[in-house]
Design an enzyme around this catalytic site. Structure first.
Site, mmCIF file in Angstrom:
data_model
loop_
_atom_site.group_PDB
_atom_site.id
_atom_site.type_symbol
_atom_site.label_atom_id
_atom_site.label_comp_id
_atom_site.label_asym_id
_atom_site.label_seq_id
_atom_site.Cartn_x
_atom_site.Cartn_y
_atom_site.Cartn_z
ATOM 1 N N TYR A 147 -3.365 -0.369 25.460
ATOM 2 C CA TYR A 147 -3.432 0.692 25.000
ATOM 3 C C TYR A 147 -3.048 2.220 24.578
ATOM 4 O O TYR A 147 -3.434 2.696 24.113
ATOM 5 C CB TYR A 147 -4.099 0.939 26.501
ATOM 6 N N ASP A 148 -1.829 2.408 25.735
ATOM 7 C CA ASP A 148 -0.558 3.627 25.360
ATOM 8 C C ASP A 148 -0.159 3.044 24.099
ATOM 9 O O ASP A 148 -0.589 4.539 23.395
ATOM 10 C CB ASP A 148 0.456 3.369 26.633
ATOM 11 N N GLU A 149 0.334 2.125 23.828
ATOM 12 C CA GLU A 149 0.434 2.273 22.804
ATOM 13 C C GLU A 149 -0.232 2.215 21.070
ATOM 14 O O GLU A 149 -0.052 2.991 20.242
ATOM 15 C CB GLU A 149 1.656 1.199 22.034
ATOM 16 N N ASN A 176 -8.954 11.778 32.794
ATOM 17 C CA ASN A 176 -9.229 11.007 33.206
ATOM 18 C C ASN A 176 -11.078 11.484 33.486
ATOM 19 O O ASN A 176 -11.213 12.766 34.292
ATOM 20 C CB ASN A 176 -9.329 10.797 34.959
ATOM 21 N N VAL A 190 -12.781 7.059 40.554
ATOM 22 C CA VAL A 190 -14.038 6.622 40.748
ATOM 23 C C VAL A 190 -14.941 5.810 40.492
ATOM 24 O O VAL A 190 -16.124 6.091 42.372
ATOM 25 C CB VAL A 190 -14.419 8.107 40.014
ATOM 26 N N GLN A 211 -0.076 9.874 44.754
ATOM 27 C CA GLN A 211 -0.067 9.671 43.352
ATOM 28 C C GLN A 211 -0.944 10.871 43.321
ATOM 29 O O GLN A 211 -2.940 10.595 43.967
ATOM 30 C CB GLN A 211 -0.929 8.472 42.412
#
Ligand code: NAD
Ligand code: UDP
Length: 324
Positions: A147-149, A176, A190, A211
């Protein structure tokens, strides 16, 4: 409305995409919603079917498609960790091939195109809060990398198309966001907490719950996305969009329990690999360039989201992946 446009929203049946379609249809634009329904339900846009300025196409963005449009919002991509990790290769294809296909369409049509990027391009950030100039701390081989890359590569493609072809691109980095029409079984914090609280099940906190995340209500987000699409000439971004009010997962769990009138207990589960420790957007650029800042407080947004979750029949929702 300035002028009526032909607008494509990929991922338009999803959580954010469906709210965006609502706004654009109500403004009188001619809206095409394109989706493969991997992580969404047709119910999210069912109320728009039959409107003369709304059209729904089942299609996968990894495949080319020919449409004539003036603006493209490229939102198609699974967004919840459990969804994008289900088939990581497909997630990467959706980000990269989806971007190439939509940029190609925008080039041919001379359309303006906006990419739904993400705070995940910053990975587990070592700078706090995160400004757009921060280049991030992403593990390129971890479970979140698809996802990130993928999203980082999509940003690269957007800016290369802009430089090579002088295209009118826009990139938003979304932090978010929550609200009605989140998939109840998407595993995001959520939706998980609200579903668990309303069912009287234990609330699952991953790790020690210290976190942090910063949660933006969907209406605030859709407003700034439309502002960015129609924003100043030559302003391509990337621009952070989100609500800077930061909460720990313990604080979120307690608030959800209070607002839903639940008697659920909190239980701790292992922290997933590469789970970012903290996240908060620096939104100075959005304030300056788009005159925007979020208005909805977490308590207010959660009340609306809880009311939505209480109103839907959970048995009507198909869990998109077997793990969630
Ligand atoms: P979502 O899962 O509800 O929506 C994504 C939509 O894309 C779904 O309708 C899904 O069926 C569709 N889709 C997935 N793969 C597709 C493909 N190959 N072809 C066509 N359609 C496909 O998630 P969301 O929260 O609404 O996210 C929308 C976009 O915003 C995503 O690009 C996501 O990365 C980005 N984003 C969301 C958040 C957030 O907090 N909600 C944060 C950062 C970025
Ligand atoms: N989380 C949690 N319990 C859950 C789901 C998530 O404590 O049932 C935590 C998760 O470990 C992360 C945060 O909530 O630290 C936000 O997770 P989410 O999947 O919503 O989004 P992320 O920001 O990690 O992509």
């Amino acid at each position: 409305m300035a002028s009526k446009k032909r607008i494509l929203v990929t991922g338009g049946a999803g959580f954010l995409g469906s709210h965006l379609c609502d706004r654009l249809v109500n403004e009188g634009h001619d809206v095409i919603c394109l989706d493969n329904f991997f992580t969404s339900q047709k119910i999210n846009v069912a109320h728009l079917l039959g409107k003369p300025n709304f059209e729904l196409i089942r299609h996968d963005v990894t495949q080319p498609i020919t449409l004539e449009v003036d603006q493209i919002y490229n939102a198609a991509c699974p967004a919840a960790p459990g969804h994008y990790q289900y088939n990581p290769v497909k997630t990467m294809k959706t980000s990269v091939m989806g971007a190439i296909n939509m940029l190609g369409m925008a080039k041919r049509c001379r359309a303006r195109i906006l990419q739904f990027s993400t705070s995940e391009v910053y990975g587990d950030p070592t700078v706090h809060p995160q400004p757009e100039g921060y280049r991030g701390n992403v593990n390129p081989i971890g479970p979140r990398a698809c996802y990130d890359e993928g999203k980082r590569a999509a940003e690269t493609l957007f800016f290369d198309y802009q430089r090579m072809h002088r295209m009118d691109i826009r990139v938003v980095r979304i932090f978010n966001t929550y609200g009605p029409r989140m998939h109840p079984f998407d595993g995001r914090v959520v939706s998980n907490f609200i579903r668990q609280a309303t069912a009287g099940e234990p609330i699952t906190i991953f790790g020690d719950g210290k976190q942090s995340r910063s949660f933006c209500y969907v209406d605030d987000l859709v407003e700034v996305i439309i502002r960015m699409m129609n924003g100043p000439d030559g302003f391509h971004g990337p621009v952070n969009i989100g609500n800077p009010d930061e909460f720990t997962m313990i604080e979120l769990a307690k608030l959800v329990i209070e607002l839903s009138g639940s008697r659920s207990q909190i239980v701790n589960k292992p922290l997933p690999a590469d789970d970012p420790l903290q996240r908060q957007p620096d939104i100075a650029l959005a304030k300056k360039m788009l005159g925007w800042e979020p208005k909805v407080k977490l308590r207010q947004g959660l009340e609306k989201t809880i009311a939505y979750f209480k109103s839907v029949d959970m048995s009507q929702f198909r869990a998109p992946t077997p793990n969630y």
